[in-house]
Design a protein around this motif. Structure first.
Motif: not given
Length: 521
Positions: A190-197
């Motif tokens: 349920g946390c905020d996510l940063v998607f890494q490419i």
């Protein structure tokens, strides 16, 4: 006489057997208690014998007086810093006595300049909100100073991802997925996510391994995914892609990444489709247009001439095309697996690269537009406060949060034998890591980092940590005396930049006016 001797021997034998039986029962009791508790992974994975670790740790301060290295002499993280993280995560006493074990005299030591009139508790204000991506359809606003850096599912275990995600949700900070793609365990917390490419585009790649707009949209459709980070390079291995041994590529991880099961996952050492500053700017714009969310990139700084060209392109095209953030990683960053020549000798440390990047942005009037995220060995409040004072907007850490999960710096991240269950896919070792309990430790650690940074800020006379500036810090120089950081790294004045076409238009207008005036004359 012989009878009494025989009776005595029989009594002693019976007493010995009784004591031995009690000992065995006590060991059985400890074994059952250790394997059923969920607080300490070492005790659960290594019942009974694991208790000796805590005994030795407790006695270590006495033995170190005579035989062993002091708290500040271990690498890559010394015992004093690790101990602080452990105590903060466990929500226990963090005070120390008798004096600092930190040597304040070596060159490079950081000293904060306390104010004669510190900020009173009633005058302190909450940490301010910062908005990332003002030109995006979905900008991201957060107040969290300290966040979880990239750790892929695969590099770390399922329960570790679950604990970090739940802990980040409780703490109100974001969690970076790392280059291994978006797993269900990231989302369930349920946390905020940063998607890494990453360079292999795991999780957003098509069958040819190229970036897929369709899969980008699928990831961006999750409300929890707030931003996208293009990883150009990583602290411990600049010039080398991610490395996940084949033994850690399970069926589930293979499916998430889009690669064959059981084969080593070795990412390219760079993005095949990003070979110039122009390509990077185009990729940032593409991902932002497709997702509608803030996009930035992560890099270790070495040669910075390409950055000058990159920023000139932004000034030429307008600040709307700029990356929404830049994550600057340090040469002393960490990873589960990397060649030693890269880990030991390549790239700039954060102490040099962070002020360099901040100054480049300030000079070009881009500092307010492009947010800076600092990463690399910043696991205690003093180092987070230093980064903020230098000019960072946020700080991220991977190894700090690993310590909060119970990492003991066993240096076995790449061997699938991590004794605490954090970087292994061995079910027996994973059972020692209880996500619900460790999530609380993650949240506590984040809480006390923020609290500690606040203590430093208030001591310096500012009302909240984001008001720390370079003049609040002094750096010990080679001759043993400290130098103000704003003298060592003076903040440049912002210069007004105009685009080339504006200069041409202005020149043509001036020329026309001059010709017209000449005719009148």
């Amino acid at each position: 006489m012989g009878t009494w001797v025989m009776l005595g021997l029989q009594f002693m034998s019976a007493l010995f057997i009784f004591a031995l039986g009690l000992g065995v029962l006590f060991i059985v009791y400890l074994y059952i208690r250790d394997v059923t508790q969920t607080k300490q992974a070492i005790r659960r994975n290594y019942p009974v014998i694991g208790r000796f670790r805590y005994l030795f740790e407790k006695q270590g301060e006495f033995f170190r007086q005579y035989f062993f290295a002091m708290d500040r002499e271990e690498m890559p993280f010394n015992r004093a810093e690790r101990s602080w993280v452990y105590r903060a995560a466990k929500n226990v006493e963090r005070m120390i006595a008798f004096g600092s074990t930190r040597n304040l005299e070596p060159p490079g030591s950081i000293l904060f300049m306390n104010c004669a009139f510190p900020t009173l508790e009633e005058d302190a204000v909450p940490i301010s909100d910062v908005t990332i991506g003002p030109y995006c359809k979905h900008p991201y606003t957060t107040h969290s100073l300290f966040n979880i850096s990239g750790m892929s599912y695969g590099a770390i275990s399922k329960p570790a991802v679950q604990a970090l995600a739940m802990g980040a949700s409780r703490a109100g900070c974001w969690m970076n997925t790392g280059e291994g793609g978006l797993s269900p365990y990231h989302l369930e917390g349920g946390c905020d996510l940063v998607f890494q490419i990453g360079t292999a585009k795991y999780g957003v790649r098509d069958e040819e391994g190229l970036l897929s707009n369709e899969k980008l949209r699928e990831v961006a459709a999750h409300p929890q995914v707030k931003m996208f980070e293009i990883k150009m390079s990583q602290g411990a291995k600049p010039g080398k892609g991610g490395i996940l041994p084949g033994g850690k590529v399970t069926a589930e991880i293979a499916a998430i990444r889009g690669i064959p099961q059981g084969e080593a996952s070795v990412s390219p050492n760079g993005h095949p489709d990003i070979r110039s500053p122009e390509d990077l700017l185009s990729m940032i714009q593409r991902v932002r247009d497709v997702t509608g969310k803030p996009v930035g990139f992560k890099a270790v700084l070495g040669d910075v001439k390409w950055l000058e060209r990159f920023f000139d392109l932004i000034l030429d095209k307008g600040e709307a095309v700029a990356p929404d953030f830049i994550t600057v990683d340090s040469a002393d960053g960490g990873t589960g697996a990397a060649p030693q020549p890269l880990m030991d000798y390549v790239g700039l440390t954060l102490k040099e690269s962070l002020p360099l990047l901040v100054d480049m942005l300030v000079e070009r009037g881009l500092k307010k537009r492009i947010k800076i995220i600092a990463s690399g060995k910043l696991i205690v409040p003093s180092k987070v406060a230093w980064a903020l004072a230098t000019g960072a907007d946020f700080v991220t850490s991977a190894r700090g949060f690993m310590f909060s999960l119970g990492c003991i710096q066993a240096m076995q991240c790449n061997k699938d034998t991590c004794p605490t269950g954090i970087t292994t896919h061995n079910p027996r070792l994973q059972q020692g890591l209880d996500p619900a309990d460790k999530a609380n430790r993650v949240a506590h650690y984040h809480k006390y980092i923020s609290y500690g940074v606040g203590l430093i800020a208030h001591s310096c006379g500012v009302k909240e940590p984001r008001l720390l500036r370079r003049h609040h810090v002094k750096i010990v120089s080679d001759h043993g005396l400290s130098v103000a950081m704003d003298k060592l790294h003076p903040m440049p004045e912002e210069r007004s930049y105009v685009r080339a076409e504006d200069i041409i238009a202005t020149s043509e207008s001036d020329l026309s006016q001059a010709v017209g005036q000449s005719k009148l004359d």
